[in-house]
Write an enzyme that holds these catalytic residues in place. Structure first.
Site, PDB file in Angstrom:
ATOM      1  N   ASP A  12       0.537  -1.275   0.177  1.00  0.00           N
ATOM      2  CA  ASP A  12      -0.371   0.640  -0.063  1.00  0.00           C
ATOM      3  C   ASP A  12       0.697   1.376   0.057  1.00  0.00           C
ATOM      4  O   ASP A  12       0.571   2.195   0.693  1.00  0.00           O
ATOM      5  CB  ASP A  12      -0.900   0.195   0.703  1.00  0.00           C
ATOM      6  CG  ASP A  12      -0.303   0.181   2.420  1.00  0.00           C
ATOM      7  OD1 ASP A  12      -0.663   0.312   3.811  1.00  0.00           O
ATOM      8  OD2 ASP A  12       0.950  -0.455   2.896  1.00  0.00           O
ATOM      9  N   ASP A  17       6.691   0.995   1.519  1.00  0.00           N
ATOM     10  CA  ASP A  17       6.596   0.385   0.810  1.00  0.00           C
ATOM     11  C   ASP A  17       7.091   0.536  -0.229  1.00  0.00           C
ATOM     12  O   ASP A  17       7.978  -0.058  -1.108  1.00  0.00           O
ATOM     13  CB  ASP A  17       5.055   0.171   0.160  1.00  0.00           C
ATOM     14  CG  ASP A  17       4.394  -0.207   1.495  1.00  0.00           C
ATOM     15  OD1 ASP A  17       3.674   1.139   2.320  1.00  0.00           O
ATOM     16  OD2 ASP A  17       3.439  -1.644   1.552  1.00  0.00           O
ATOM     17  N   ASN A  42      -2.448   2.742   3.288  1.00  0.00           N
ATOM     18  CA  ASN A  42      -1.930   3.951   3.444  1.00  0.00           C
ATOM     19  C   ASN A  42      -2.774   5.194   3.021  1.00  0.00           C
ATOM     20  O   ASN A  42      -2.853   6.557   3.792  1.00  0.00           O
ATOM     21  CB  ASN A  42      -0.683   3.940   3.145  1.00  0.00           C
ATOM     22  CG  ASN A  42       0.395   3.090   4.165  1.00  0.00           C
ATOM     23  OD1 ASN A  42       0.692   3.010   5.319  1.00  0.00           O
ATOM     24  ND2 ASN A  42       1.399   2.340   3.924  1.00  0.00           N
ATOM     25  N   THR A 128       3.081  -5.333   2.534  1.00  0.00           N
ATOM     26  CA  THR A 128       3.561  -5.195   3.538  1.00  0.00           C
ATOM     27  C   THR A 128       1.969  -3.857   3.474  1.00  0.00           C
ATOM     28  O   THR A 128       2.820  -2.703   3.922  1.00  0.00           O
ATOM     29  CB  THR A 128       5.065  -4.416   2.759  1.00  0.00           C
ATOM     30  OG1 THR A 128       4.587  -4.265   1.612  1.00  0.00           O
ATOM     31  CG2 THR A 128       5.643  -5.358   3.007  1.00  0.00           C
ATOM     32  N   PHE A 170      -0.480  -0.761  13.160  1.00  0.00           N
ATOM     33  CA  PHE A 170      -1.417  -0.591  11.317  1.00  0.00           C
ATOM     34  C   PHE A 170      -2.393  -1.512  10.126  1.00  0.00           C
ATOM     35  O   PHE A 170      -3.222  -1.156  10.301  1.00  0.00           O
ATOM     36  CB  PHE A 170      -0.350   0.488  10.524  1.00  0.00           C
ATOM     37  CG  PHE A 170      -1.357   1.418   9.636  1.00  0.00           C
ATOM     38  CD1 PHE A 170      -1.980   0.654   7.923  1.00  0.00           C
ATOM     39  CD2 PHE A 170      -2.440   2.766   9.593  1.00  0.00           C
ATOM     40  CE1 PHE A 170      -2.142   1.241   6.889  1.00  0.00           C
ATOM     41  CE2 PHE A 170      -3.287   2.875   8.654  1.00  0.00           C
ATOM     42  CZ  PHE A 170      -3.011   2.545   7.342  1.00  0.00           C
ATOM     43  N   ASN A 171      -0.854  -2.023   9.939  1.00  0.00           N
ATOM     44  CA  ASN A 171      -1.810  -3.112   8.419  1.00  0.00           C
ATOM     45  C   ASN A 171      -2.628  -4.413   9.577  1.00  0.00           C
ATOM     46  O   ASN A 171      -3.734  -4.643   8.711  1.00  0.00           O
ATOM     47  CB  ASN A 171      -0.539  -3.788   8.604  1.00  0.00           C
ATOM     48  CG  ASN A 171       0.225  -3.247   7.412  1.00  0.00           C
ATOM     49  OD1 ASN A 171       0.424  -2.127   7.185  1.00  0.00           O
ATOM     50  ND2 ASN A 171       1.967  -2.747   6.981  1.00  0.00           N
ATOM     51  N   HIS A 244       9.923  -0.021   7.976  1.00  0.00           N
ATOM     52  CA  HIS A 244       9.302  -1.076   8.271  1.00  0.00           C
ATOM     53  C   HIS A 244       9.627  -2.100   7.128  1.00  0.00           C
ATOM     54  O   HIS A 244       9.842  -2.872   7.549  1.00  0.00           O
ATOM     55  CB  HIS A 244       7.265  -1.053   8.873  1.00  0.00           C
ATOM     56  CG  HIS A 244       7.337   0.158   9.560  1.00  0.00           C
ATOM     57  ND1 HIS A 244       6.919  -0.045  10.557  1.00  0.00           N
ATOM     58  CD2 HIS A 244       7.203   1.154   9.240  1.00  0.00           C
ATOM     59  CE1 HIS A 244       7.328   1.015  11.307  1.00  0.00           C
ATOM     60  NE2 HIS A 244       6.752   2.053  10.174  1.00  0.00           N
ATOM     61  N   ASP A 245       8.538  -1.844   5.628  1.00  0.00           N
ATOM     62  CA  ASP A 245       8.125  -2.580   5.119  1.00  0.00           C
ATOM     63  C   ASP A 245       9.609  -3.332   4.657  1.00  0.00           C
ATOM     64  O   ASP A 245       9.711  -4.466   3.839  1.00  0.00           O
ATOM     65  CB  ASP A 245       7.326  -1.922   4.020  1.00  0.00           C
ATOM     66  CG  ASP A 245       6.304  -1.672   4.122  1.00  0.00           C
ATOM     67  OD1 ASP A 245       5.249  -0.819   3.881  1.00  0.00           O
ATOM     68  OD2 ASP A 245       5.873  -2.211   5.397  1.00  0.00           O
TER      69      ASP A 245
END
Ligand code: RIB
Ligand code: CA
Length: 315
Positions: A12, A17, A42, A128, A170-171, A244-245
């Site tokens: 996203d 990402d 996102n 992700t 979040f995810n 993160h991703d």
């Protein structure tokens, strides 16, 4: 020559990402990106699918197949994160209308069709984002499960606590029902939660080292990270934002950068107080079967060395 790993990257974009897409496309010797599937997260779907194509063009790979998937979570209303990623989702990058086409097939149908045509235990899924596309594929065609070699996902939190609520990352928060389906799928899962992603901070020297590569890709990554980092630097009082991703792709390329533990992880889908919490039985105090390799430690310097080197190989 080791065999290339076939992957489907579900995302996203989102600046982090975006860096995961670039890192994956910078590893053509190791990864065969069968397709990139976009999902709402996102920012809404029309932007995440556009952004995925922008990144493919930026990487000089307009031949990559990009698919649009689910515009809404399975049950909950869509919750987006423009407050982190900006209105365009990849603010800090050059935003343009991509020339490469969006594939006409729905992302979920692409995932199902690709997996059903594959050998057992052959395809790696790399989500992700909220897990709506992946869960929808399982729900549409449960027979895809044995085709999956591994799911290497970014999502969840244990020691770090949540980044949307005190308990939810979040995810998982955006689509907890989807996450419950995926964590219960019975296939090998590697989870990169906030516990590990908060160790790989995009500090100014690390972001500058990427920008100093001097390429168009590098300048866009520097711009995205400088935008993306501001929220978490202010929120957590740290010197950089967590990247993160790309941890998922880095794991595929250099697993020795990470340490994990096989534990049971369940997802809270009922309580309004803690919905989206990944309940990680790290010390095995329940009878629940381990279902996840929960990554808890990263070599941050090694991660940024890998990322910077690979980005230097993109145009
Ligand atoms: O909590 C971090 C996750 O949520 C990352 O995947 C980021 O892109 C957002 O989707
Ligand atoms: Ca994401």
């Amino acid at each position: 020559m080791p065999k290339k790993r076939p992957i489907i990257l579900d995302c996203d974009p989102g600046q982090d990402d975006a860096v995961a897409i670039l890192l994956a496309l910078a590893a053509p010797e190791e990864l065969d990106v069968l397709g990139i599937t976009a999902v709402a997260g996102n920012v809404p779907l029309e932007k995440t699918q556009r952004n995925a194509r922008i990144l493919c063009e930026l990487a000089g790979k307009p031949e990559v197949k990009v698919f649009a998937g689910c515009a809404e979570p399975l049950e909950r209303p869509l919750f987006t994160a423009e407050y982190v990623h900006g209105q365009e989702g990849i603010d800090g990058a050059d935003i343009f209308e991509p020339v490469m086409p969006l594939q006409g097939q729905h992302a979920v149908d692409f995932i199902v069709e690709t997996l059903m045509a594959a050998k057992d235990d052959s395809i790696t899924l790399v989500p992700t984002a909220p897990l709506t596309n992946i869960a929808s594929a399982f729900l549409k065609e449960p027979r895809i499960a044995p085709k999956i070699h591994e799911i290497v996902l970014m999502g969840g939190a244990f020691r770090e606590g949540g980044n949307v609520t005190p308990s939810a990352e979040f995810n998982i928060y955006v689509d907890p029902q989807a996450a419950k389906v995926v964590f219960g799928c019975g296939r090998p899962i590697v989870a990169m939660g906030l516990d590990v992603t908060h160790q790989v901070l995009g500090t100014p020297p690390r972001v500058k080292a990427i920008g100093d590569l001097g390429t168009k890709v590098a300048r866009n990554v520097q711009g995205m990270l400088e935008f993306f980092n501001r929220h978490d630097v202010e929120k957590y009082g740290v010197e950089g934002g967590p990247l993160h991703d790309p941890c998922t792709i880095a794991y595929l390329l250099q697993p020795s950068l990470f340490q994990g533990k096989r534990v049971n992880v369940e997802v809270e889908t009922e309580s309004e107080l803690t919905i989206g919490e990944t309940v990680v039985d790290f010390w095995g105090v329940t009878e629940r079967e381990p279902n996840v390799n929960w990554i808890h430690t990263a070599d941050a310097d090694g991660f940024y060395d890998l990322l910077t080197k690979r980005l230097s190989e993109l145009g």
